[in-house]
Design a protein around this motif. Structure first.
Motif, PDB file in Angstrom:
ATOM      1  N   ARG A  76       0.830  -1.219   0.000  1.00 10.70           N
ATOM      2  CA  ARG A  76       0.000   0.000   0.000  1.00 10.70           C
ATOM      3  C   ARG A  76       0.862   1.265   0.000  1.00 10.70           C
ATOM      4  O   ARG A  76       0.522   2.252  -0.642  1.00 10.70           O
ATOM      5  N   GLU A  77       1.975   1.231   0.729  1.00 10.97           N
ATOM      6  CA  GLU A  77       2.875   2.389   0.772  1.00 10.97           C
ATOM      7  C   GLU A  77       3.849   2.404  -0.402  1.00 10.97           C
ATOM      8  O   GLU A  77       4.585   3.364  -0.575  1.00 10.97           O
ATOM      9  N   MET A  78       3.889   1.333  -1.162  1.00 12.64           N
ATOM     10  CA  MET A  78       4.843   1.181  -2.273  1.00 12.64           C
ATOM     11  C   MET A  78       6.271   1.390  -1.770  1.00 12.64           C
ATOM     12  O   MET A  78       7.078   2.065  -2.410  1.00 12.64           O
ATOM     13  N   ALA A  79       6.557   0.813  -0.593  1.00 17.42           N
ATOM     14  CA  ALA A  79       7.846   1.076   0.045  1.00 17.42           C
ATOM     15  C   ALA A  79       8.344  -0.137   0.817  1.00 17.42           C
ATOM     16  O   ALA A  79       7.552  -0.916   1.362  1.00 17.42           O
ATOM     17  N   LEU A  80       9.658  -0.241   0.874  1.00 14.69           N
ATOM     18  CA  LEU A  80      10.308  -1.188   1.766  1.00 14.69           C
ATOM     19  C   LEU A  80      10.453  -0.483   3.107  1.00 14.69           C
ATOM     20  O   LEU A  80      11.037   0.606   3.179  1.00 14.69           O
ATOM     21  N   GLY A  91      12.573   8.132  -0.888  1.00 16.94           N
ATOM     22  CA  GLY A  91      12.107   7.457  -2.096  1.00 16.94           C
ATOM     23  C   GLY A  91      11.077   6.403  -1.743  1.00 16.94           C
ATOM     24  O   GLY A  91      10.042   6.698  -1.150  1.00 16.94           O
ATOM     25  N   ASN A  92      11.377   5.152  -2.089  1.00 17.41           N
ATOM     26  CA  ASN A  92      10.485   4.040  -1.790  1.00 17.41           C
ATOM     27  C   ASN A  92      10.966   3.240  -0.589  1.00 17.41           C
ATOM     28  O   ASN A  92      10.748   2.022  -0.506  1.00 17.41           O
ATOM     29  N   VAL A  93      11.610   3.913   0.349  1.00 16.11           N
ATOM     30  CA  VAL A  93      12.075   3.287   1.590  1.00 16.11           C
ATOM     31  C   VAL A  93      11.600   4.142   2.766  1.00 16.11           C
ATOM     32  O   VAL A  93      11.722   5.368   2.741  1.00 16.11           O
ATOM     33  N   GLU A 139       3.377   8.723   5.899  1.00 16.17           N
ATOM     34  CA  GLU A 139       4.577   8.354   5.132  1.00 16.17           C
ATOM     35  C   GLU A 139       4.240   7.997   3.696  1.00 16.17           C
ATOM     36  O   GLU A 139       5.034   8.254   2.787  1.00 16.17           O
ATOM     37  N   ARG A 140       3.039   7.432   3.444  1.00 17.91           N
ATOM     38  CA  ARG A 140       2.625   7.143   2.067  1.00 17.91           C
ATOM     39  C   ARG A 140       2.548   8.434   1.255  1.00 17.91           C
ATOM     40  O   ARG A 140       2.936   8.471   0.089  1.00 17.91           O
TER      41      ARG A 140
END
Length: 148
Positions: free
Chosen positions: A43-47, A63-65, A98-99
């Motif tokens: 859902r957050e498109m993140a690690l 970025g995506n972290v 954060e998203r």
């Protein structure tokens, strides 16, 4: 917007913000040696690196972290305006906040960090933080230059 077009835009955004994501991955990897653990949040498109061992608490996105000092990103937190005493607002979810930053990174890529710092850094004055709080409160308005 068709799903295929949206996926393509997200992929292009992820490539555009890759330098930021790499910074987050390096910081997250350092945290692994001190007890952090990572998992992908679709859902957050993140690690997300949980139990990241440095900082005052909460989370920071590159970025995506997402580097998170706690155990669960679905935890409630107060908005920047509430913390600064500018308003009485209900709690928001840290994951939603954060998203919004992930979305901001996908659009702004390598421009995000300089623009964020010029906008006031980690503070209630920062339009990026206010937009992330707005998005977490309402599900809308993650863009830093959107009207409230």
């Amino acid at each position: 917007m068709p799903t295929a077009v949206l996926r393509l835009l997200v992929l292009l955004g992820a490539l555009w913000t890759l330098p930021n994501t790499l910074l987050g991955l390096m910081l997250g990897a350092a945290g692994l040696m001190f007890g952090a653990h990572a998992h992908w949040r679709r859902r957050e498109m993140a690690l997300v690196f949980h139990r990241w061992p440095w900082g005052p608490g909460g989370a920071i996105t590159f970025g995506n972290v997402i580097l998170h000092t706690g155990d669960d990103l679905e935890s409630p937190c107060v908005t920047y305006a509430h913390r600064a005493g500018h308003a009485q607002e209900p709690s928001i979810l840290l994951a939603d906040h954060e998203r919004a930053h992930v979305y901001q990174y996908l659009v702004l890529g390598p421009l995000f960090l300089p623009l964020y710092l010029v906008s006031g850094g980690i503070s209630v004055r920062n339009r990026f933080e206010r937009a992330a709080d707005r998005y977490a409160s309402t599900g809308r308005g993650w863009w830093p230059w959107a009207r409230a």
